[in-house]
Scaffold this motif. Structure first.
Motif, PDB file in Angstrom:
ATOM      1  N   PRO A  87       0.837  -1.214   0.000  1.00 45.17           N
ATOM      2  CA  PRO A  87       0.000   0.000   0.000  1.00 45.17           C
ATOM      3  C   PRO A  87       0.865   1.255   0.000  1.00 45.17           C
ATOM      4  O   PRO A  87       1.923   1.298   0.637  1.00 45.17           O
ATOM      5  CB  PRO A  87      -0.790  -0.123   1.316  1.00 45.17           C
ATOM      6  N   VAL A  88       0.416   2.277  -0.730  1.00 45.08           N
ATOM      7  CA  VAL A  88       1.120   3.564  -0.772  1.00 45.08           C
ATOM      8  C   VAL A  88       0.176   4.639  -0.243  1.00 45.08           C
ATOM      9  O   VAL A  88      -0.808   4.982  -0.899  1.00 45.08           O
ATOM     10  CB  VAL A  88       1.586   3.908  -2.192  1.00 45.08           C
ATOM     11  N   PRO A  89       0.440   5.178   0.946  1.00 39.11           N
ATOM     12  CA  PRO A  89      -0.398   6.255   1.473  1.00 39.11           C
ATOM     13  C   PRO A  89      -0.112   7.559   0.723  1.00 39.11           C
ATOM     14  O   PRO A  89       1.037   7.849   0.371  1.00 39.11           O
ATOM     15  CB  PRO A  89       0.018   6.374   2.942  1.00 39.11           C
ATOM     16  N   VAL A  90      -1.168   8.337   0.518  1.00 38.34           N
ATOM     17  CA  VAL A  90      -1.025   9.681  -0.048  1.00 38.34           C
ATOM     18  C   VAL A  90      -1.561  10.661   0.975  1.00 38.34           C
ATOM     19  O   VAL A  90      -2.735  10.624   1.357  1.00 38.34           O
ATOM     20  CB  VAL A  90      -1.789   9.836  -1.373  1.00 38.34           C
ATOM     21  N   HIS A  91      -0.681  11.546   1.452  1.00 36.45           N
ATOM     22  CA  HIS A  91      -1.029  12.534   2.469  1.00 36.45           C
ATOM     23  C   HIS A  91      -1.304  13.862   1.762  1.00 36.45           C
ATOM     24  O   HIS A  91      -0.492  14.320   0.951  1.00 36.45           O
ATOM     25  CB  HIS A  91       0.115  12.680   3.464  1.00 36.45           C
ATOM     26  N   PHE A  92      -2.433  14.495   2.084  1.00 35.57           N
ATOM     27  CA  PHE A  92      -2.824  15.729   1.402  1.00 35.57           C
ATOM     28  C   PHE A  92      -3.785  16.511   2.284  1.00 35.57           C
ATOM     29  O   PHE A  92      -4.425  15.941   3.180  1.00 35.57           O
ATOM     30  CB  PHE A  92      -3.481  15.409   0.055  1.00 35.57           C
ATOM     31  N   ARG A 122      -5.244  18.574  10.462  1.00 29.92           N
ATOM     32  CA  ARG A 122      -4.692  19.502  11.455  1.00 29.92           C
ATOM     33  C   ARG A 122      -3.204  19.239  11.635  1.00 29.92           C
ATOM     34  O   ARG A 122      -2.680  18.233  11.139  1.00 29.92           O
ATOM     35  CB  ARG A 122      -5.422  19.348  12.796  1.00 29.92           C
ATOM     36  N   ALA A 123      -2.578  20.149  12.355  1.00 34.40           N
ATOM     37  CA  ALA A 123      -1.154  19.980  12.647  1.00 34.40           C
ATOM     38  C   ALA A 123      -0.936  18.748  13.511  1.00 34.40           C
ATOM     39  O   ALA A 123      -1.763  18.409  14.361  1.00 34.40           O
ATOM     40  CB  ALA A 123      -0.627  21.220  13.360  1.00 34.40           C
ATOM     41  N   GLY A 124       0.197  18.083  13.288  1.00 32.30           N
ATOM     42  CA  GLY A 124       0.541  16.952  14.128  1.00 32.30           C
ATOM     43  C   GLY A 124       1.092  15.796  13.326  1.00 32.30           C
ATOM     44  O   GLY A 124       1.315  15.904  12.119  1.00 32.30           O
ATOM     45  N   PRO A 125       1.304  14.656  13.989  1.00 34.45           N
ATOM     46  CA  PRO A 125       1.849  13.485  13.299  1.00 34.45           C
ATOM     47  C   PRO A 125       0.919  12.998  12.197  1.00 34.45           C
ATOM     48  O   PRO A 125      -0.301  12.959  12.360  1.00 34.45           O
ATOM     49  CB  PRO A 125       1.981  12.445  14.419  1.00 34.45           C
ATOM     50  N   VAL A 126       1.512  12.617  11.086  1.00 37.00           N
ATOM     51  CA  VAL A 126       0.774  12.083   9.942  1.00 37.00           C
ATOM     52  C   VAL A 126       0.933  10.564   9.890  1.00 37.00           C
ATOM     53  O   VAL A 126      -0.016   9.838   9.618  1.00 37.00           O
ATOM     54  CB  VAL A 126       1.282  12.728   8.636  1.00 37.00           C
ATOM     55  N   CYS A 127       2.148  10.102  10.123  1.00 40.65           N
ATOM     56  CA  CYS A 127       2.399   8.663  10.169  1.00 40.65           C
ATOM     57  C   CYS A 127       3.713   8.430  10.896  1.00 40.65           C
ATOM     58  O   CYS A 127       4.538   9.340  11.044  1.00 40.65           O
ATOM     59  CB  CYS A 127       2.429   8.054   8.769  1.00 40.65           C
ATOM     60  N   THR A 128       3.899   7.208  11.368  1.00 42.42           N
ATOM     61  CA  THR A 128       5.134   6.831  12.039  1.00 42.42           C
ATOM     62  C   THR A 128       5.623   5.509  11.468  1.00 42.42           C
ATOM     63  O   THR A 128       4.862   4.746  10.869  1.00 42.42           O
ATOM     64  CB  THR A 128       4.937   6.684  13.560  1.00 42.42           C
ATOM     65  N   GLY A 129       6.901   5.253  11.637  1.00 46.02           N
ATOM     66  CA  GLY A 129       7.486   4.005  11.159  1.00 46.02           C
ATOM     67  C   GLY A 129       8.908   3.911  11.646  1.00 46.02           C
ATOM     68  O   GLY A 129       9.348   4.700  12.498  1.00 46.02           O
ATOM     69  N   PHE A 131      11.343   4.867  10.173  1.00 41.57           N
ATOM     70  CA  PHE A 131      12.020   6.100   9.768  1.00 41.57           C
ATOM     71  C   PHE A 131      11.858   7.217  10.788  1.00 41.57           C
ATOM     72  O   PHE A 131      12.570   8.210  10.760  1.00 41.57           O
ATOM     73  CB  PHE A 131      11.473   6.581   8.420  1.00 41.57           C
ATOM     74  N   GLY A 132      10.890   7.114  11.675  1.00 39.26           N
ATOM     75  CA  GLY A 132      10.584   8.177  12.632  1.00 39.26           C
ATOM     76  C   GLY A 132       9.142   8.610  12.498  1.00 39.26           C
ATOM     77  O   GLY A 132       8.247   7.781  12.299  1.00 39.26           O
ATOM     78  N   THR A 133       8.897   9.919  12.567  1.00 36.43           N
ATOM     79  CA  THR A 133       7.546  10.461  12.493  1.00 36.43           C
ATOM     80  C   THR A 133       7.476  11.525  11.407  1.00 36.43           C
ATOM     81  O   THR A 133       8.316  12.432  11.361  1.00 36.43           O
ATOM     82  CB  THR A 133       7.132  11.090  13.840  1.00 36.43           C
ATOM     83  N   LEU A 134       6.480  11.401  10.535  1.00 38.00           N
ATOM     84  CA  LEU A 134       6.195  12.436   9.552  1.00 38.00           C
ATOM     85  C   LEU A 134       5.118  13.340  10.133  1.00 38.00           C
ATOM     86  O   LEU A 134       4.047  12.860  10.524  1.00 38.00           O
ATOM     87  CB  LEU A 134       5.713  11.820   8.240  1.00 38.00           C
ATOM     88  N   GLU A 135       5.419  14.633  10.214  1.00 43.99           N
ATOM     89  CA  GLU A 135       4.505  15.601  10.808  1.00 43.99           C
ATOM     90  C   GLU A 135       4.052  16.615   9.761  1.00 43.99           C
ATOM     91  O   GLU A 135       4.789  16.907   8.814  1.00 43.99           O
ATOM     92  CB  GLU A 135       5.185  16.341  11.964  1.00 43.99           C
ATOM     93  N   ALA A 136       2.858  17.150   9.958  1.00 45.18           N
ATOM     94  CA  ALA A 136       2.328  18.199   9.088  1.00 45.18           C
ATOM     95  C   ALA A 136       2.095  19.457   9.902  1.00 45.18           C
ATOM     96  O   ALA A 136       1.661  19.393  11.063  1.00 45.18           O
ATOM     97  CB  ALA A 136       1.017  17.757   8.440  1.00 45.18           C
ATOM     98  N   VAL A 137       2.375  20.609   9.295  1.00 48.89           N
ATOM     99  CA  VAL A 137       2.198  21.904   9.948  1.00 48.89           C
ATOM    100  C   VAL A 137       1.543  22.846   8.938  1.00 48.89           C
ATOM    101  O   VAL A 137       2.005  22.943   7.799  1.00 48.89           O
ATOM    102  CB  VAL A 137       3.538  22.491  10.419  1.00 48.89           C
ATOM    103  N   GLY A 147       2.980  22.112   5.303  1.00 50.41           N
ATOM    104  CA  GLY A 147       4.353  21.681   5.128  1.00 50.41           C
ATOM    105  C   GLY A 147       4.559  20.387   5.890  1.00 50.41           C
ATOM    106  O   GLY A 147       3.740  19.998   6.732  1.00 50.41           O
ATOM    107  N   TYR A 148       5.655  19.705   5.601  1.00 51.62           N
ATOM    108  CA  TYR A 148       5.928  18.413   6.232  1.00 51.62           C
ATOM    109  C   TYR A 148       7.318  18.408   6.862  1.00 51.62           C
ATOM    110  O   TYR A 148       8.240  19.067   6.390  1.00 51.62           O
ATOM    111  CB  TYR A 148       5.837  17.288   5.198  1.00 51.62           C
ATOM    112  N   ARG A 149       7.432  17.625   7.922  1.00 50.29           N
ATOM    113  CA  ARG A 149       8.714  17.468   8.605  1.00 50.29           C
ATOM    114  C   ARG A 149       8.883  16.007   8.989  1.00 50.29           C
ATOM    115  O   ARG A 149       7.968  15.387   9.545  1.00 50.29           O
ATOM    116  CB  ARG A 149       8.767  18.350   9.848  1.00 50.29           C
ATOM    117  N   LEU A 150      10.042  15.444   8.698  1.00 47.96           N
ATOM    118  CA  LEU A 150      10.369  14.088   9.102  1.00 47.96           C
ATOM    119  C   LEU A 150      11.320  14.167  10.287  1.00 47.96           C
ATOM    120  O   LEU A 150      12.387  14.794  10.194  1.00 47.96           O
ATOM    121  CB  LEU A 150      11.016  13.335   7.940  1.00 47.96           C
ATOM    122  N   VAL A 151      10.931  13.553  11.378  1.00 45.77           N
ATOM    123  CA  VAL A 151      11.700  13.636  12.622  1.00 45.77           C
ATOM    124  C   VAL A 151      12.120  12.235  13.048  1.00 45.77           C
ATOM    125  O   VAL A 151      11.271  11.373  13.308  1.00 45.77           O
ATOM    126  CB  VAL A 151      10.872  14.297  13.748  1.00 45.77           C
TER     127      VAL A 151
END
Length: 304
Positions: A87-92, A122-129, A131-137, A147-151
């Motif tokens: 599966p390929v998630p699409v975040h938007f 809303r702002a906050g985590p989008v997914c985790t794995g 790799f860490g956490t993908l966040e949206a702001v 915008g997105y941030r990988l932490v």
């Protein structure tokens, strides 16, 4: 191939040029691929860059202006054509759900791959794995934009000399890392004794926006910041009117937020000389600076 690198597929803004395709950016992060804002022509740029559909694990859309999403139908169809098995998630942005669904099914095709809608509300985590956490702001553009941030989480760096001193070697090193402690002879060794704190790395992706709190939040402490610089500072009023940044503003963000590598992109076709963006940003930011060209690769800076 670097374990962590940015593959730039396109660097134009609203109008592509002879040398700049519409947007498209693939972040490779320890074997996981994040495709950001696939504009028109992204499939072809992927071919030029040696990127396959199987390299795409997540798709991230900042907003639904055409130069950031009109390549999405081809990319999604390519996932099925190449029979990507996972599966390929699409975040938007959730406000653009109707746009996403129209793009997803813009033409007839045999849908084999599993594309998962992941609207961001809303702002906050989008997914985790792993790799860490993908966040949206949220950002400040003319339509809803994130915008997105990988932490990457903080970890520990094992010190060989300390491991040797307490007699931990081979597979026991991994066991100690996983468990946090290990019985060695007549004593218990803790992971803190044989390691030091290792800050996690950060990647930030900032597209169409005026200066706002979200820009600084995303960029804070980023090892690699990809940020739009559509205009030069002499056109700052125009930039603000259209909801964009200048090269000087992007550089100021990087300087204030402790960014290690600044990647400027999303250039207006009104400026034929990319050196102008470099010179303007370099007057403000003295770190590693890249004025992106199509098909370049930018490694994430090594750990401090």
């Amino acid at each position: 191939m670097a374990n962590r690198e940015l593959v730039v597929l396109g660097t134009a803004s609203q109008v592509p040029t002879r040398t700049r395709n519409h947007n498209g950016y693939l972040l490779r992060w320890d074997g996981v691929g994040f495709l950001f804002d696939p504009g028109e022509g992204t499939q072809r740029q992927m071919t030029h860059a040696g990127v396959s559909a199987h390299d795409v694990d997540h798709v991230c859309i900042t907003h639904f202006h055409g130069d950031h999403c009109l390549g999405l139908p081809g990319v999604l169809q390519r996932l099925s054509l190449d029979r990507v098995p996972r599966p390929v998630p699409v975040h938007f942005p959730a406000a653009g759900t109707d746009f996403f669904r129209r793009l997803h099914h813009a033409s007839a095709f045999e849908e084999v791959a599993e594309v998962r809608e992941q609207p961001v509300e809303r702002a906050g985590p989008v997914c985790t794995g792993a790799f860490g956490t993908l966040e949206a702001v949220p950002l400040d553009h003319r339509i809803e934009t994130f915008g997105y941030r990988l932490v990457e989480p903080d970890g520990r760096r094992m010190l060989p000399e300390r491991l040797a001193r307490v007699g931990v070697r081979g597979p026991d090193v991994g066991r100690l890392q996983r468990a946090g402690s290990l019985r060695v002879g007549d004593r218990t060794v803790t992971v803190e004794e044989v390691s030091v704190h290792r800050p996690g790395q950060r990647f930030a992706f900032v597209m169409d926006t005026r200066l706002c709190d979200g820009v600084f939040e995303l960029a804070d402490g980023a090892d690699l910041l990809v940020i739009e610089s559509t205009f030069l500072d002499r056109d700052a009023r125009l930039a603000d009117a259209y909801g964009h940044l200048t090269a000087a503003q992007a550089a100021r963000v990087a300087a204030e937020c402790g960014v290690r590598c600044l990647v400027l992109t999303h250039f207006s076709q009104r400026y034929p000389d990319p050196r102008l963006f470099h010179d303007e940003a370099a007057a403000v930011f003295d770190g590693q600076l890249v004025v992106a060209d199509d098909l370049v690769r930018v490694p994430v800076p090594p750990r401090r």
